[in-house]
Design a protein around this motif. Sequence first.
Motif, PDB file in Angstrom:
ATOM      1  N   UNK A  56      11.977 -14.748   8.483  1.00 38.18           N
ATOM      2  CA  UNK A  56      12.578 -16.143   9.545  1.00 38.18           C
ATOM      3  C   UNK A  56      13.757 -16.422   9.662  1.00 38.18           C
ATOM      4  N   UNK A  57      14.521 -16.577   8.167  1.00 37.69           N
ATOM      5  CA  UNK A  57      15.392 -17.383   7.966  1.00 37.69           C
ATOM      6  C   UNK A  57      16.744 -16.659   8.428  1.00 37.69           C
ATOM      7  N   UNK A  58      16.123 -14.850   8.830  1.00 43.45           N
ATOM      8  CA  UNK A  58      17.341 -14.039   8.547  1.00 43.45           C
ATOM      9  C   UNK A  58      18.077 -13.072   7.547  1.00 43.45           C
ATOM     10  N   UNK A  59      17.200 -14.115   6.577  1.00 43.13           N
ATOM     11  CA  UNK A  59      17.821 -13.121   4.920  1.00 43.13           C
ATOM     12  C   UNK A  59      18.113 -12.532   4.361  1.00 43.13           C
ATOM     13  N   UNK A  60      16.610 -11.214   5.056  1.00 42.15           N
ATOM     14  CA  UNK A  60      16.074 -10.000   5.123  1.00 42.15           C
ATOM     15  C   UNK A  60      15.389  -9.803   5.852  1.00 42.15           C
ATOM     16  N   UNK A  61      15.009  -8.226   5.747  1.00 35.81           N
ATOM     17  CA  UNK A  61      15.168  -7.864   6.942  1.00 35.81           C
ATOM     18  C   UNK A  61      12.925  -7.641   6.729  1.00 35.81           C
ATOM     19  N   UNK A  62      12.504  -7.463   7.729  1.00 39.38           N
ATOM     20  CA  UNK A  62      11.187  -6.052   7.019  1.00 39.38           C
ATOM     21  C   UNK A  62      10.711  -5.681   6.921  1.00 39.38           C
ATOM     22  N   UNK A  63      12.117  -4.034   7.029  1.00 35.97           N
ATOM     23  CA  UNK A  63      11.920  -3.210   6.342  1.00 35.97           C
ATOM     24  C   UNK A  63      12.557  -3.306   4.776  1.00 35.97           C
ATOM     25  N   UNK A  64      13.410  -4.357   4.378  1.00 34.49           N
ATOM     26  CA  UNK A  64      13.436  -4.763   2.476  1.00 34.49           C
ATOM     27  C   UNK A  64      12.191  -5.397   2.117  1.00 34.49           C
ATOM     28  N   UNK A  65      11.482  -6.037   3.278  1.00 35.82           N
ATOM     29  CA  UNK A  65      10.219  -6.678   2.568  1.00 35.82           C
ATOM     30  C   UNK A  65       9.481  -5.459   3.003  1.00 35.82           C
ATOM     31  N   UNK A  66       9.204  -4.522   3.856  1.00 37.37           N
ATOM     32  CA  UNK A  66       8.290  -3.630   3.258  1.00 37.37           C
ATOM     33  C   UNK A  66       8.599  -2.837   2.139  1.00 37.37           C
ATOM     34  N   UNK A  67      10.023  -1.811   2.035  1.00 39.26           N
ATOM     35  CA  UNK A  67      10.626  -1.647   1.086  1.00 39.26           C
ATOM     36  C   UNK A  67      10.226  -2.587  -0.587  1.00 39.26           C
ATOM     37  N   UNK A  68       9.851  -3.683  -0.734  1.00 41.16           N
ATOM     38  CA  UNK A  68       9.201  -4.144  -1.703  1.00 41.16           C
ATOM     39  C   UNK A  68       7.429  -4.419  -2.257  1.00 41.16           C
ATOM     40  N   UNK A  69       7.160  -4.367  -1.068  1.00 42.99           N
ATOM     41  CA  UNK A  69       5.908  -4.068  -1.177  1.00 42.99           C
ATOM     42  C   UNK A  69       5.916  -2.520  -1.271  1.00 42.99           C
ATOM     43  N   UNK A  70       6.271  -1.782  -0.471  1.00 39.28           N
ATOM     44  CA  UNK A  70       5.755  -0.531  -0.729  1.00 39.28           C
ATOM     45  C   UNK A  70       6.126   0.275  -2.678  1.00 39.28           C
ATOM     46  N   UNK A  71       6.815  -0.960  -3.134  1.00 38.92           N
ATOM     47  CA  UNK A  71       7.200  -0.557  -4.756  1.00 38.92           C
ATOM     48  C   UNK A  71       5.616  -1.015  -5.335  1.00 38.92           C
ATOM     49  N   UNK A  72       5.417  -2.302  -4.872  1.00 37.56           N
ATOM     50  CA  UNK A  72       4.456  -2.785  -5.992  1.00 37.56           C
ATOM     51  C   UNK A  72       3.214  -2.069  -5.241  1.00 37.56           C
ATOM     52  N   UNK A  73       3.232  -1.814  -4.424  1.00 36.59           N
ATOM     53  CA  UNK A  73       1.611  -1.010  -4.077  1.00 36.59           C
ATOM     54  C   UNK A  73       1.753   0.449  -4.998  1.00 36.59           C
TER      55      UNK A  73
END
Length: 187
Positions: A56-73
């Motif tokens: 929401x603050x524009x510090x990172x994108x949904x794509x970057x967040x998804x990449x983190x969560x893909x790595x976690x999975x």
Amino acid sequence: MKLIFLDRDGVINHDSEAYIKNVDEFELLPGSIEAIANLSQAGFNVIVCTNQSGVGRGLFSMEELNEIHIKLHQLVDQAGGSISAIIFCPHVPEDNCNCRKPKPGMILDICERFNVDNISNIMMIGDSIRDLEAISNAGGIPLLVKTGNGKKTLMKEKLPLGTLVFENLLEASEYIIEKEQRENAEE
């Protein structure tokens, strides 16, 4: 239905006041992947429940967040476990949404999706007062870990009634699994 909610930053991975903005900044805490794998192997649906106002603050994108969560999975899968869902609130506090912890919106939504009638036995492991209040506000059991902001939370905050305190996610997971095994043996 056995659900367990986990906060992400400070519980599973190192936290940062500058936010975890991409997969390169995503560094696991020792024992966290093992803990998640153990919980899922013990029959728990592991739900990661995290505020991510950096979106929401524009510090990172949904794509970057998804990449983190893909790595976690992937890391949990490689350890023989699974994460049933990752839910997040992308809003900033000023949005006054119903999903941002300490409000229980994300927890209640998942409980509804998983057809949980009784939230009183559902636990959430977190490192901040927001996490503890969210599960407490939903009617569940708060567990505090001393990683991330946990030590500061323990020293400075009035914890919700019934909060259990552990050194880290692995210790909390061992307690939960042993408790479950004792309860099953008593039946």
